[in-house]
Scaffold this motif. Structure first.
Motif: not given
Length: 621
Positions: A401-403, A433-439, A496-499
């Motif tokens: 579960d990535i989230l 890019a699709k995975v980035a948009y979903w996140l 930068n506190s990127s998740d």
């Protein structure tokens, strides 16, 4: 010498075991990596204990009627010839004393020792007989074989009795050889004489009844008249068809000084042309990853079922006789017709031939010896067993579960790192890019890392996606070490506190040693949370080769003891294959990794989960 022998049920209850404790967990590895993944048709399973421990070979047998599994474990360096024979004997004897109400069988120890002694004795006799046979075949020609001695004694008896010095048996065999040669020559001459004769003889009505398969013009004319085609009697039997109307393209009129509005021939319904590139991603809508896909559960009729199982439609009486005669023990010969039809169907759906064959062998191994219930057909039983096997293979063995994992990494104060790998031209950057948009839709801060420093235009392509999605990107240009670039990107994400950090890598063929070494270095140096293999849904047999060699190279080129392999699969171009979904099965079967994402279009929302039930239904349709 055997290390261990176990008898347990398919539910995991150990009924009887004999032997010493083993290093590692070879039995658990066998169940997890072989039996649960429908590899039970393999000859053996090899297990290497961790931390430089011993290496074991495991062999097994089933009693499908009782639901029992028999497993032997021995050192891999030993080549024990009696293991298969011993397994068969243990299965036979233990099945006779098995009682579902009992949980211990201590009284079986002495029986097993007796069976082991007998199996070892038979193996030793077989080994000695092979040595004797090998010695006799390799003996020098001066030594007389028993058959040669018999021929010599025959010749001596013949000469002593005043014969011509030739054995009577030799004379008889010479006559037989001459007769055989004569008959062969006569047959050749007869074939030569008949070589100019026609090969096919069709009997007409004047010569009697027509033969089976003979061409009949009257039947053809009747079929034509039944088909609804009108024949023209005056035109020599030619069929008359209505000519379709031809669509004529209208010519475009060009003016001498046309206006800009007249020169604009774009589709007025296309509203995407006026959308700025920076705000295009914001109007894409909800990602398909968060939408549940439903599968229709309509029951197939009998005709479709017969077509699936490859069986011909039978009459009611014959079907009832076959169904009522239940409690028949299934043998491999009974399963072969239905399994062959299933194998051909899987191959037409783009499943690799090797995978389809292994699957059918595993299903046969799981059904052999079972009793066929009343009112149950063999084809229906095989179909149900194959469906269960496919569901078991495609269902993920471990939950990813990535989230959830992103939030766990965030609590630990570090970014969640995902590395995208794969061969050239499969669409890694686009689906990244699709995975980035979903996140982004789940309020997760994402940063892209341009680690494809090999292909020209790769950094610019990822930069365009970052601008459209309005997310930061870390880049160092070309001809840089991708492992170092990825490490610096992860450090920048911490500041930068990127998740999440999505690492884009260069496409590489599985046989390219320098690029595979660079990929192994990137993974070992940065230790990402997830390694995603991006593959096309269009490939068939090539999917097996790609995944096998990718995992093999990552294991061989790794500098750490526990090499990181592929954790998950992202399938692209899934909307272009119709029902040819076999690459999903091939990839999961080879790697054991689940399909986590499926790309099905060109927009950022065209990313969805794999519907396992839908795939199984399509494969068996």
């Amino acid at each position: 010498m055997l290390e261990q022998l176990l008898v347990f049920t398919r539910g995991g209850l150990i009924l009887w075991e004999l032997g010493k404790a083993l290093r590692g967990s070879p039995i658990d590895a066998l169940i997890r990596s072989c039996l649960l993944e429908e590899r039970s048709a393999d000859a053996a399973f090899h297990y290497d204990a961790p931390a430089g421990g011993a290496s074991y070979t495991l062999k097994w047998a089933f009693d499908n009627d009782l639901g029992l599994v028999f497993v032997t474990v021995y050192q891999r360096i030993l080549h024990l010839l009696y293991v298969d024979d011993l397994l068969a004997a243990v299965r036979r004897e233990f099945s006779q004393i098995y009682d579902p109400k009992r949980t211990t069988y201590d009284d079986f120890d002495e029986t097993f020792r007796q069976l082991q002694r007998e199996a070892e004795a038979r193996a030793e006799e077989m080994r000695k007989s092979k040595q004797v046979g090998r010695a006799s075949t390799m003996a020098p020609g001066k030594k007389q074989t028993p058959s040669g001695a018999a021929r010599g004694s025959g010749k001596q008896r013949n000469t002593s009795s005043g014969g011509s010095g030739k054995d009577e048996s030799d004379g008889d065999s010479g006559k037989r050889r001459s007769l055989a040669n004569g008959s062969l020559k006569g047959q050749e001459n007869e074939n030569k004489e008949n070589s100019h004769a026609p090969n096919i003889f069709v009997k007409g009505k004047e010569n009697g009844a027509p033969e089976v398969g003979a061409f009949d013009v009257n039947k053809l004319q009747k079929l034509r008249t039944k088909g609804g085609k009108k024949t023209d009697t005056s035109g020599g039997g030619k069929t008359t068809k209505a000519e379709p109307k031809k669509t004529v393209k209208k010519n475009r009129i060009w003016d001498d000084s046309p206006s800009e509005s007249k020169l604009d021939f774009t589709d007025p319904t296309n509203e995407r042309g006026d959308i700025p590139i920076d705000t295009a991603a914001a109007d894409q809508g909800e990602s398909m990853m968060d939408k549940e896909e439903t599968v229709s559960s309509d029951e197939d009729d009998e005709e479709v079922e017969n077509e699936k199982t490859g069986t011909k439609k039978k009459g009611w009486f014959s079907s009832m006789i076959q169904s009522i005669s239940g409690n028949a023990v299934l043998e491999k010969s009974d399963l072969q017709p239905a399994l062959k039809a299933l194998k051909d169907r899987l191959m037409t759906k783009n499943v690799a031939e090797e995978i389809a064959e292994k699957l059918c062998e595993s299903v046969a191994a799981s059904l052999e010896g079972k009793k066929l219930g009343s009112f149950t057909r063999v084809s229906t039983t095989v179909q149900a067993a194959m469906e269960e096997a496919l569901l078991r293979i495609l269902t993920p063995k471990r939950s990813i579960d990535i989230l959830r994992d992103v939030h766990v990494a965030k609590e630990q104060g570090r970014p969640y790192v995902v590395v995208f790998v794969g061969v050239n031209g499969v669409g890694k950057s686009t689906n990244l890019a699709k995975v980035a948009y979903w996140l982004l839709q789940h309020d997760i801060n994402v940063m892209l890392a341009a680690c494809d420093t090999f292909r020209s235009g790769a950094v610019e392509q990822l930069r365009t996606h970052a601008r459209r999605l309005q997310i930061p990107i870390f880049e160092k240009g070309y001809e840089k070490d991708p492992a170092v670039v990825a490490k610096e990107a992860i450090q920048e994400a911490k500041h930068n506190s990127s998740d999440v950090v999505l690492v884009d890598t260069a496409g590489r063929m599985q046989d390219n040693e320098p690029l595979m070494r660079a990929l192994s270095k990137l993974i070992n140096l940065n230790n990402p949370d997830l390694v995603l293999f991006v593959g096309e849904a269009l490939v068939g047999n090539d999917a097996v080769d790609q995944l096998t060699k990718f995992n093999q190279k990552l294991a061989d080129l790794s500098t750490v003891p526990n090499a990181r392999l592929i954790d998950g699969i992202l399938l692209t171009k899934f909307d272009t294959i119709d029902d040819k979904v076999g690459a999903v099965l091939s990839m999961v079967y080879v790697s054991g990794a689940p399909v986590m994402f499926v790309g099905c279009g060109q927009s950022y929302t065209d990313l969805k989960k794999l519907n396992v039930k839908s795939i199984v239904k399509t494969l068996l349709k």
